[in-house]
Design an enzyme around this catalytic site. Structure first.
Site, PDB file in Angstrom:
ATOM      1  N   GLU A  88       0.805  -1.216   0.000  1.00  0.00           N
ATOM      2  CA  GLU A  88       0.000   0.000   0.000  1.00  0.00           C
ATOM      3  C   GLU A  88       0.841   1.271   0.000  1.00  0.00           C
ATOM      4  O   GLU A  88       0.323   2.365  -0.245  1.00  0.00           O
ATOM      5  CB  GLU A  88      -0.944   0.013   1.198  1.00  0.00           C
ATOM      6  CG  GLU A  88      -0.280   0.146   2.552  1.00  0.00           C
ATOM      7  CD  GLU A  88      -1.285   0.117   3.693  1.00  0.00           C
ATOM      8  OE1 GLU A  88      -1.028   0.792   4.695  1.00  0.00           O
ATOM      9  OE2 GLU A  88      -2.320  -0.575   3.581  1.00  0.00           O
ATOM     10  N   HIS A  89       2.134   1.159   0.259  1.00  0.00           N
ATOM     11  CA  HIS A  89       2.988   2.349   0.314  1.00  0.00           C
ATOM     12  C   HIS A  89       3.447   2.802  -1.065  1.00  0.00           C
ATOM     13  O   HIS A  89       3.571   3.999  -1.315  1.00  0.00           O
ATOM     14  CB  HIS A  89       4.206   2.073   1.197  1.00  0.00           C
ATOM     15  CG  HIS A  89       3.852   1.749   2.609  1.00  0.00           C
ATOM     16  ND1 HIS A  89       4.518   0.815   3.361  1.00  0.00           N
ATOM     17  CD2 HIS A  89       2.868   2.227   3.404  1.00  0.00           C
ATOM     18  CE1 HIS A  89       3.975   0.732   4.565  1.00  0.00           C
ATOM     19  NE2 HIS A  89       2.962   1.573   4.611  1.00  0.00           N
ATOM     20  N   HIS A  90       3.733   1.844  -1.957  1.00  0.00           N
ATOM     21  CA  HIS A  90       4.241   2.207  -3.279  1.00  0.00           C
ATOM     22  C   HIS A  90       3.450   1.579  -4.425  1.00  0.00           C
ATOM     23  O   HIS A  90       3.796   1.762  -5.585  1.00  0.00           O
ATOM     24  CB  HIS A  90       5.717   1.789  -3.407  1.00  0.00           C
ATOM     25  CG  HIS A  90       6.612   2.392  -2.370  1.00  0.00           C
ATOM     26  ND1 HIS A  90       6.968   1.733  -1.219  1.00  0.00           N
ATOM     27  CD2 HIS A  90       7.188   3.614  -2.307  1.00  0.00           C
ATOM     28  CE1 HIS A  90       7.749   2.513  -0.484  1.00  0.00           C
ATOM     29  NE2 HIS A  90       7.898   3.657  -1.114  1.00  0.00           N
TER      30      HIS A  90
END
Length: 208
Positions: A88-90
């Protein structure tokens, strides 16, 4: 809110997902009108819907008629469940294997449903630590076993393709509930049966 923000937000809200992907291609310096990219926004839309289909899947439907009353109280293990998910971060993939075990307390889950359960949570924007606990908690809530154990081993492309660029790093996470948390012998048996090379402790996660 600046005068330009409201119209821009309204414009985004009315744009199709394919329009947004087309705009993204333009912003990274590409030409969405060239031959190789003409259908890319459509393909990106279809791919993202498939990769995040876990948001639209209902656990009750997935597990429908797959819970059985059984007089069996020994460990049940489904190991080496392959999965793919999206960080979900990148929004880059991470992938690997999940190992799931539980000790029944009068009720079991159809074996094919455990990989399906893993996929429901994998096919969302995720962090590996949360995905591990979600799988364990769902089984615990569903059949109230004596204990649940989940170990996930994965490689993260956000580490391999960018940042530290370590292609062979493996992240291992674990969730141990009930007897797997309280009884070292039960936990050790599980770890041995899934390969004997893990050293996960209750509530811990290790980055190898």
């Amino acid at each position: 809110m600046s005068p330009q923000t409201a119209p821009e937000t309204a414009s985004l809200a009315s744009a199709s997902t394919q329009d947004l992907y087309r705009e993204l291609l333009i912003r990274i310096g590409e030409d969405p009108g060239r031959d190789g990219l003409l259908d890319t926004p459509k393909r990106m839309d279809q791919a993202m819907r498939f990769l995040t289909r876990g948001y639209t899947q209902d656990l009750n439907t997935v597990l429908h008629q797959a819970l059985f009353d059984v007089d069996y109280d020994e460990m049940v293990i489904v190991k080496d469940i392959e999965f793919f998910s999206m960080c979900e971060h990148h929004l880059l993939p991470f992938f690997g294997k999940a190992h799931v075990a539980y000790v029944p307390n009068g009720k079991v889950i159809g074996l094919s449903k455990i990989p399906r359960l893993v996929d429901v949570f994998a096919r969302r924007l995720q962090v590996q630590e949360r995905m591990t606990t979600e799988i364990a908690k769902t089984i615990d809530d569903l059949i109230r076993p004596h204990g649940v154990a989940v170990v996930i081993e994965a490689q993260h492309l956000c580490m391999a393709m960018r940042g530290v660029e370590k292609q062979n790093a493996v992240t291992t996470t674990s969730a141990m509930l009930g007897v797997f948390h309280s009884d070292a012998r039960t936990r050790h048996e599980f770890l041995e049966l899934i390969g004997g090379r893990r050293s996960a402790k209750p509530g811990a996660h290790a980055r190898e």
